[in-house]
Design an enzyme around this catalytic site. Structure first.
Site, PDB file in Angstrom:
ATOM      1  N   GLU A   1       0.772  -1.320  -0.065  1.00  0.00           N
ATOM      2  CA  GLU A   1       0.115  -0.284   0.255  1.00  0.00           C
ATOM      3  C   GLU A   1       1.166   1.099  -0.160  1.00  0.00           C
ATOM      4  O   GLU A   1       1.821   1.189   0.167  1.00  0.00           O
ATOM      5  CB  GLU A   1      -0.705  -0.433   0.873  1.00  0.00           C
ATOM      6  CG  GLU A   1      -2.346  -0.923   1.523  1.00  0.00           C
ATOM      7  CD  GLU A   1      -2.813  -1.260   2.724  1.00  0.00           C
ATOM      8  OE1 GLU A   1      -4.108  -0.597   2.811  1.00  0.00           O
ATOM      9  OE2 GLU A   1      -1.700  -1.254   3.762  1.00  0.00           O
TER      10      GLU A   1
ATOM     11  N   ARG B   1      -9.208  -9.624   9.485  1.00  0.00           N
ATOM     12  CA  ARG B   1     -10.926  -9.671   8.439  1.00  0.00           C
ATOM     13  C   ARG B   1     -10.546 -11.752   8.850  1.00  0.00           C
ATOM     14  O   ARG B   1      -9.923 -12.223   8.424  1.00  0.00           O
ATOM     15  CB  ARG B   1     -11.142  -9.629   7.376  1.00  0.00           C
ATOM     16  CG  ARG B   1     -10.909  -8.052   6.895  1.00  0.00           C
ATOM     17  CD  ARG B   1     -11.143  -7.686   5.825  1.00  0.00           C
ATOM     18  NE  ARG B   1     -11.853  -7.324   4.928  1.00  0.00           N
ATOM     19  CZ  ARG B   1     -12.105  -8.154   3.830  1.00  0.00           C
ATOM     20  NH1 ARG B   1     -11.795  -8.827   3.747  1.00  0.00           N
ATOM     21  NH2 ARG B   1     -13.669  -8.186   3.235  1.00  0.00           N
TER      22      ARG B   1
ATOM     23  N   GLU C   1     -28.112   8.199   8.485  1.00  0.00           N
ATOM     24  CA  GLU C   1     -26.935   8.139   9.554  1.00  0.00           C
ATOM     25  C   GLU C   1     -26.185   9.441  10.024  1.00  0.00           C
ATOM     26  O   GLU C   1     -26.007   9.845   9.041  1.00  0.00           O
ATOM     27  CB  GLU C   1     -26.305   6.794  10.046  1.00  0.00           C
ATOM     28  CG  GLU C   1     -26.967   5.635  10.038  1.00  0.00           C
ATOM     29  CD  GLU C   1     -26.028   3.804   9.810  1.00  0.00           C
ATOM     30  OE1 GLU C   1     -25.493   3.538  11.127  1.00  0.00           O
ATOM     31  OE2 GLU C   1     -24.483   4.575   9.176  1.00  0.00           O
TER      32      GLU C   1
ATOM     33  N   GLU D   1     -21.649   0.422  13.372  1.00  0.00           N
ATOM     34  CA  GLU D   1     -20.504  -0.933  12.821  1.00  0.00           C
ATOM     35  C   GLU D   1     -19.893  -1.530  13.953  1.00  0.00           C
ATOM     36  O   GLU D   1     -19.264  -2.545  14.355  1.00  0.00           O
ATOM     37  CB  GLU D   1     -19.976  -0.214  12.197  1.00  0.00           C
ATOM     38  CG  GLU D   1     -20.288   0.416  10.684  1.00  0.00           C
ATOM     39  CD  GLU D   1     -20.511  -0.861   9.295  1.00  0.00           C
ATOM     40  OE1 GLU D   1     -19.703  -2.016   9.807  1.00  0.00           O
ATOM     41  OE2 GLU D   1     -20.633  -0.876   8.674  1.00  0.00           O
TER      42      GLU D   1
ATOM     43  N   GLU E   1     -19.733  -5.739  14.381  1.00  0.00           N
ATOM     44  CA  GLU E   1     -18.415  -5.981  14.245  1.00  0.00           C
ATOM     45  C   GLU E   1     -17.902  -6.944  15.102  1.00  0.00           C
ATOM     46  O   GLU E   1     -16.724  -7.599  15.180  1.00  0.00           O
ATOM     47  CB  GLU E   1     -17.303  -5.428  13.730  1.00  0.00           C
ATOM     48  CG  GLU E   1     -17.591  -4.779  12.411  1.00  0.00           C
ATOM     49  CD  GLU E   1     -16.906  -3.887  11.481  1.00  0.00           C
ATOM     50  OE1 GLU E   1     -17.165  -3.663  10.102  1.00  0.00           O
ATOM     51  OE2 GLU E   1     -15.897  -3.334  12.659  1.00  0.00           O
TER      52      GLU E   1
ATOM     53  N   ASP F   1      -4.175   0.518  -3.268  1.00  0.00           N
ATOM     54  CA  ASP F   1      -3.817  -0.182  -3.321  1.00  0.00           C
ATOM     55  C   ASP F   1      -2.766  -0.837  -4.566  1.00  0.00           C
ATOM     56  O   ASP F   1      -3.288  -0.773  -5.586  1.00  0.00           O
ATOM     57  CB  ASP F   1      -4.594  -1.349  -3.315  1.00  0.00           C
ATOM     58  CG  ASP F   1      -4.497  -2.922  -2.578  1.00  0.00           C
ATOM     59  OD1 ASP F   1      -3.237  -3.612  -3.302  1.00  0.00           O
ATOM     60  OD2 ASP F   1      -5.289  -4.139  -1.966  1.00  0.00           O
TER      61      ASP F   1
END
Length: 213
Positions: free
Chosen positions: A16, A50, A117, A126, A130, A151
């Protein structure tokens, strides 16, 4: 030492190129992504891991489920072991070497803003989702950072926004429980990730936001 408004700081990893800039406000649009630099009640910076690596997810999106994978070798170091095994199973030729069994796809917690929101309501939702409803927010910081990430593997650019989030839970409250969220497999201390490629710029983000509380 912080950065002044609109001053840009650049970090580069093998994957990155990240630009970090302090701004006044987060724009509200359907494509706005906001993230929280979460700090536990006992002062630890949190990070999510993740379930699926971005590299493997990108490969799956380009392949038919029954097809033979065509995978660039430069992607392999950015995947989980179980994903590499799946690729190896489908290889027509070649082999996979130099597997890193300790790879984790680290991300800040947060996500895409719903048009109904507020920024803080999005982050509360979130974080609740999560963490399997384990995280509750005590207060948010006042500093906002804009993150522009290129990326290099897929030549794509992503823009997101980040603010500090001080939560009611301790590290121990969160680190010894299983998470069944579809995206996040684990929540842990960033301090345990010093060998990760992302550690330097993630630490900078946390230090900027926390020291500017």
């Amino acid at each position: 030492m912080g950065i002044t408004m609109d001053e840009e700081v650049i970090f580069e990893t093998p994957r990155e190129l990240i630009s970090i800039k302090r701004i006044k406000d987060i724009p509200r649009s359907k494509d706005t992504h906001v993230f929280a630099a979460c700090i536990t009640s006992d002062g630890y910076p949190l990070i999510g891991a993740r379930r699926t690596s971005f590299a493997f997810q990108a490969i799956l999106s380009q392949q038919n489920s029954d097809s033979i994978f065509r995978v660039s070798t430069k992607l392999l170091r950015f995947m989980y072991y179980n994903e590499l095994r799946e690729i190896f199973r489908r290889l027509r030729k070649g082999s996979i070497n130099n597997i890193d069994p300790h790879f984790e796809e680290l991300i800040l917690l947060g996500g895409k803003l719903d048009k109904k929101e507020s920024i803080k309501d999005c982050l509360r939702r979130e974080l609740k989702e999560e963490s399997d409803e384990r995280i509750t927010v005590k207060e948010f910081g006042n500093v906002i950072l804009k993150l522009t990430t290129r990326d290099k593997l897929f030549n794509k650019v992503y823009i997101s926004y980040c603010m500090a989030c001080f939560i009611n839970q301790s590290l121990e409250d969160l680190s010894h429980t299983s998470i069944y969220n579809v995206e996040i497999r684990k929540i842990k201390s960033l301090n345990d990730c010093i060998n990760d490629d992302k550690y330097e710029y993630l630490s900078y983000i946390y230090n900027m936001l926390v020291n500017s509380k």
